[in-house]
Enzyme design. Structure first.
Site, PDB file in Angstrom:
ATOM      1  N   TRP A  83       0.825  -1.216   0.000  1.00 24.46           N
ATOM      2  CA  TRP A  83       0.000   0.000   0.000  1.00 24.46           C
ATOM      3  C   TRP A  83       0.852   1.255   0.000  1.00 24.46           C
ATOM      4  CZ3 TRP A  83      -4.187  -1.085  -2.090  1.00 24.46           C
ATOM      5  CH2 TRP A  83      -4.918  -2.233  -1.752  1.00 24.46           C
ATOM      6  N   ASP A 101      -1.581   6.680   6.057  1.00 22.99           N
ATOM      7  CA  ASP A 101      -2.684   5.841   5.604  1.00 22.99           C
ATOM      8  C   ASP A 101      -3.000   4.900   6.765  1.00 22.99           C
ATOM      9  OD1 ASP A 101      -4.331   3.896   4.556  1.00 22.99           O
ATOM     10  OD2 ASP A 101      -3.011   3.340   2.891  1.00 22.99           O
ATOM     11  N   LYS A 104     -12.487  -1.356   6.502  1.00 23.23           N
ATOM     12  CA  LYS A 104     -11.845  -2.239   7.475  1.00 23.23           C
ATOM     13  C   LYS A 104     -12.328  -1.966   8.892  1.00 23.23           C
ATOM     14  CE  LYS A 104      -8.673  -3.081   3.982  1.00 23.23           C
ATOM     15  NZ  LYS A 104      -7.748  -2.454   3.063  1.00 23.23           N
TER      16      LYS A 104
HETATM   17  C1  LIG Z   1      -7.249  -1.867   1.991  1.00 21.56           C
HETATM   18  C2  LIG Z   1      -6.194  -0.821   2.016  1.00 21.56           C
HETATM   19  C3  LIG Z   1      -6.084   0.162   1.022  1.00 21.56           C
HETATM   20  C4  LIG Z   1      -6.945   0.168  -0.229  1.00 21.56           C
HETATM   21  O1  LIG Z   1      -8.164   0.715   0.018  1.00 21.56           O
HETATM   22  P1  LIG Z   1      -9.196   0.986  -1.215  1.00 21.56           P
HETATM   23  O2  LIG Z   1     -10.359   1.563  -0.492  1.00 21.56           O
HETATM   24  O3  LIG Z   1      -9.460  -0.339  -1.844  1.00 21.56           O
HETATM   25  O4  LIG Z   1      -8.550   1.929  -2.141  1.00 21.56           O
HETATM   26  C5  LIG Z   1      -5.135   1.143   1.167  1.00 21.56           C
HETATM   27  N1  LIG Z   1      -4.303   1.161   2.227  1.00 21.56           N
HETATM   28  C6  LIG Z   1      -4.374   0.228   3.202  1.00 21.56           C
HETATM   29  C7  LIG Z   1      -3.444   0.299   4.364  1.00 21.56           C
HETATM   30  C8  LIG Z   1      -5.314  -0.791   3.123  1.00 21.56           C
HETATM   31  O5  LIG Z   1      -5.381  -1.717   4.099  1.00 21.56           O
END
Ligand SMILES: *Cc1c(COP(=O)(O)O)cnc(C)c1O
Length: 365
Positions: free
Chosen positions: A106, A176, A200
């Site tokens: 990511w 993030d 999540k």
């Molecule tokens: C799941 C995830 C993403 C991707 O998220 P999307 O909503 O599919 O763009 C980005 N960063 C992390 C840390 C993730 O766990």
């Protein structure tokens, strides 16, 4: 009716399970939102009902995370990935630079996306050689002169690792936090911006939350698509266009569930206890190994391997028959992964461990 006679526990990394109480609340209000005779889904985003939901969701998130007054909370459509572009577009012009710490796929994707808009962005740490099972503690002396921010992924969903503590640096940190927001206490003032895709720990996929220090909301010299413009979206209180109203409603229900549970300190204790139960079992077992070093293990995504890879297909089949869904690891990491976010009850982790014990016995006697 579920296919299995066992209760279903969803260990998928995302979209992940939501709290049962939240789903029941949404179900009870689905057709008739608070006596309006309409579903919230059918209501105007300018209606007093939705206005109340949006204000309450923002207020509750601020309270839960103890967000200082000089920060804005903004909801965006699009997943976390869309914010990879937004980070670069809002915080950098074409010549400016930032430091990226690559602790998994990511952050690599975020870096690659930033590079398209700000070619001078730099890598300050790259964990690839160690299969992303290592994270460097970064200090000011590790950062590049002239950088505008340090970019990190707080929890590496795919590899099961995380920053146990956040870097002590004087640059703003941009994080993030898609897979661990609201799971542990945070000192927001250490961050310039935090974003998280909702699927999540917050709500339905496609919604993203941004928490940003107001001083970073600048007039930018470059052209930014309106819906990625943090300043404009903040000034319009997430209502520049029609926002994802129903996902925001569900996120609000999750925030209010978290408040009822006692807030983030309580969640953090529960999450640590769930993770400890699972890791202690895995570490003591003969059939499983955890590839992630103890100090950086995630309390949200527990990655483990079977001692014998030939058992994998059978493991998947048997675990699903026991109602334990989504344990297969990410295609790029292999092995298995149990995602145990806020909404996963302790009983789910206990059911998983019971299965792991039975499987181990069937293989090793
Ligand atoms: C799941 C995830 C993403 C991707 O998220 P999307 O909503 O599919 O763009 C980005 N960063 C992390 C840390 C993730 O766990």
């Amino acid at each position: 009716m579920s296919k299995s006679s066992f209760p279903i526990y969803n260990f998928n990394a995302g979209p992940a399970m939501l709290p049962k109480e939240v789903m029941e609340m949404a179900q009870s209000e689905f057709l008739d939102y608070k006596g309006s005779g309409m579903s919230l889904m059918e209501m105007s985003h300018r209606s007093p009902e939705f206005d109340q939901i949006l204000e309450q969701a923002i207020a509750d998130l601020k309270e839960l995370l103890d967000i200082p007054n000089d920060y804005s909370v903004v909801f965006f459509p699009g997943g976390a990935t869309l914010q990879f572009s937004a980070v670069a577009l809002n915080l950098l012009d074409e010549t400016e630079s930032a430091d990226y710490s690559l602790t998994g796929v990511w952050s690599v994707k975020a870096y690659q996306e930033a590079k398209r808009f700000a070619p001078n962005v730099k890598i300050v740490f790259d964990g690839k050689d160690k299969n992303y099972h290592s994270i460097q503690e970064l200090k000011d002396s590790d950062l590049n002169p002239g950088s505008k921010f340090l970019y990190i992924t707080s929890n590496n969903t795919i590899y099961g690792s995380r920053y146990p503590a956040f870097p002590q640096v004087s640059l703003p940190i941009v994080a993030d936090m898609t897979s661990d927001i609201l799971s542990r206490k945070l000192d927001i003032s250490r961050f310039g911006a935090i974003f998280a895709g909702a699927q999540k720990n917050i709500g339905p996929s496609g919604l993203t939350v941004l928490i940003v220090r107001n001083s970073l909301l600048r007039e930018n010299s470059r052209t930014i698509p309106t819906l990625l413009n943090w300043k404009l979206m903040a000034e319009n209180n997430s209502l520049y266009n029609t926002p994802p109203t129903y996902p925001i409603y569900l996120a609000g229900l999750v925030f209010s569930w978290l408040k009822k549970k006692g807030g983030i300190a309580v969640m953090e204790r529960e999450n640590e206890a769930k993770a400890k139960l699972l890791y202690d079992f895995l570490d003591a077992s003969e059939a499983y190994t955890v590839p992630v070093p103890k100090p950086i293990r995630s309390i949200m995504n527990a990655v483990f391997h079977l001692k014998n890879q030939e058992w994998e297909n059978e493991f998947v089949k048997l675990s699903e028959a026991r109602g334990l869904i989504g344990l297969k690891g990410h295609r790029s990491a292999g092995g298995f992964r149990a995602s145990i976010y806020n909404a996963m009850p302790k009983a789910g982790v206990e059911a998983l461990i019971e299965f792991l014990i039975d499987f181990e016995k069937s293989k090793l006697g």
